[in-house]
Design a protein around this motif. Structure first.
Motif, PDB file in Angstrom:
ATOM      1  N   LEU A   1      19.640   6.708  29.877  1.00  0.00           N
ATOM      2  CA  LEU A   1      21.036   6.405  29.547  1.00  0.00           C
ATOM      3  C   LEU A   1      21.397   4.994  30.015  1.00  0.00           C
ATOM      4  CD1 LEU A   1      23.806   7.340  28.469  1.00  0.00           C
ATOM      5  CD2 LEU A   1      24.249   8.280  30.750  1.00  0.00           C
ATOM      6  N   VAL A   2      20.915   4.620  31.191  1.00  0.00           N
ATOM      7  CA  VAL A   2      21.154   3.260  31.703  1.00  0.00           C
ATOM      8  C   VAL A   2      20.527   2.241  30.751  1.00  0.00           C
ATOM      9  CG1 VAL A   2      20.564   1.648  33.564  1.00  0.00           C
ATOM     10  CG2 VAL A   2      21.442   3.918  34.116  1.00  0.00           C
ATOM     11  N   GLN A   3      19.323   2.556  30.260  1.00  0.00           N
ATOM     12  CA  GLN A   3      18.657   1.673  29.300  1.00  0.00           C
ATOM     13  C   GLN A   3      19.540   1.457  28.068  1.00  0.00           C
ATOM     14  OE1 GLN A   3      14.878   3.602  28.495  1.00  0.00           O
ATOM     15  NE2 GLN A   3      13.831   1.648  28.535  1.00  0.00           N
ATOM     16  N   GLN A   4      20.074   2.527  27.548  1.00  0.00           N
ATOM     17  CA  GLN A   4      20.938   2.438  26.364  1.00  0.00           C
ATOM     18  C   GLN A   4      22.195   1.636  26.664  1.00  0.00           C
ATOM     19  OE1 GLN A   4      21.486   6.595  25.556  1.00  0.00           O
ATOM     20  NE2 GLN A   4      19.464   6.827  24.597  1.00  0.00           N
ATOM     21  N   MET A   5      22.730   1.804  27.856  1.00  0.00           N
ATOM     22  CA  MET A   5      23.936   1.061  28.236  1.00  0.00           C
ATOM     23  C   MET A   5      23.648  -0.437  28.334  1.00  0.00           C
ATOM     24  SD  MET A   5      25.673   3.453  31.097  1.00  0.00           S
ATOM     25  CE  MET A   5      27.016   4.520  30.654  1.00  0.00           C
TER      26      MET A   5
END
Length: 182
Positions: free
Chosen positions: A75-79
């Motif tokens: 999720l951090v990657q996507q953010m």
């Protein structure tokens, strides 16, 4: 001294009387010994199975924690990708919010100790938090004060952080697979 020994009476044991006690015959003793041996074997086997079950439960718990952590880091990657797009479109308010969201996700991962991370990955996640705090501050200054910014530098920082996060995801997924194979 020899005289004292000669004066002692020998005690005679009536073995027929001993063996006539209830349950005290050859077969009773033999069955008691066999039962005792079976009890010990059963207890050892039960203890071994309990240990295996406890280890399996621990591995399952560790695997679930790693899988949850991997999804949070993904999720951090996507953010980070979204932040990069927002920076390019100069949507600074949303950049600030996403930076804060990343910091909120990463902080418990570093402080909980539930996930086994390499020292390099921990340092990368600490660096990510610092970079997100800096970008959040810069974003707020740009939005409120109209401050200048270097788009190339910001995108470069985001690319480095995205790479570090990708390595963390791979490490956590590898740890999950290792735990599952045990």
């Amino acid at each position: 001294m020899l005289e004292a020994i000669e004066d002692c009476e020998l005690i005679s044991v009536d073995w027929d009387a001993v063996f006539s006690w209830p349950g005290y015959d050859f077969w009773g003793i033999l069955l008691a010994m066999v039962g005792f041996a079976f009890s010990i074997a059963f207890a050892a086997r039960a203890s071994s199975k309990a240990s295996v079950a406890a280890n399996a439960a621990h591995a399952a718990k560790r695997s679930m924690i790693n899988a949850d952590t991997a999804s949070q880091i993904t999720l951090v990657q996507q953010m980070l990708v979204e932040i990069r797009l927002r920076v390019e479109n100069q949507q600074w308010e949303q950049v600030s919010e996403k930076c804060e969201a990343i910091r909120v996700i990463v902080a418990p991962l570093l402080s909980s100790g539930n996930v086994e991370l390499s020292e390099e990955t921990e340092k990368s996640l600490i660096g990510l938090q610092a970079q997100m705090a800096s970008l959040q501050k810069s974003s707020d200054e740009i939005r409120h004060n109209g401050s200048d910014f270097n788009l190339v530098k910001i995108k470069s920082v985001l690319a480095k952080q995205a790479e570090a996060v990708a390595k963390a995801v791979r490490e956590i997924k590898d740890n999950t697979e290792a735990v599952q194979n045990v």
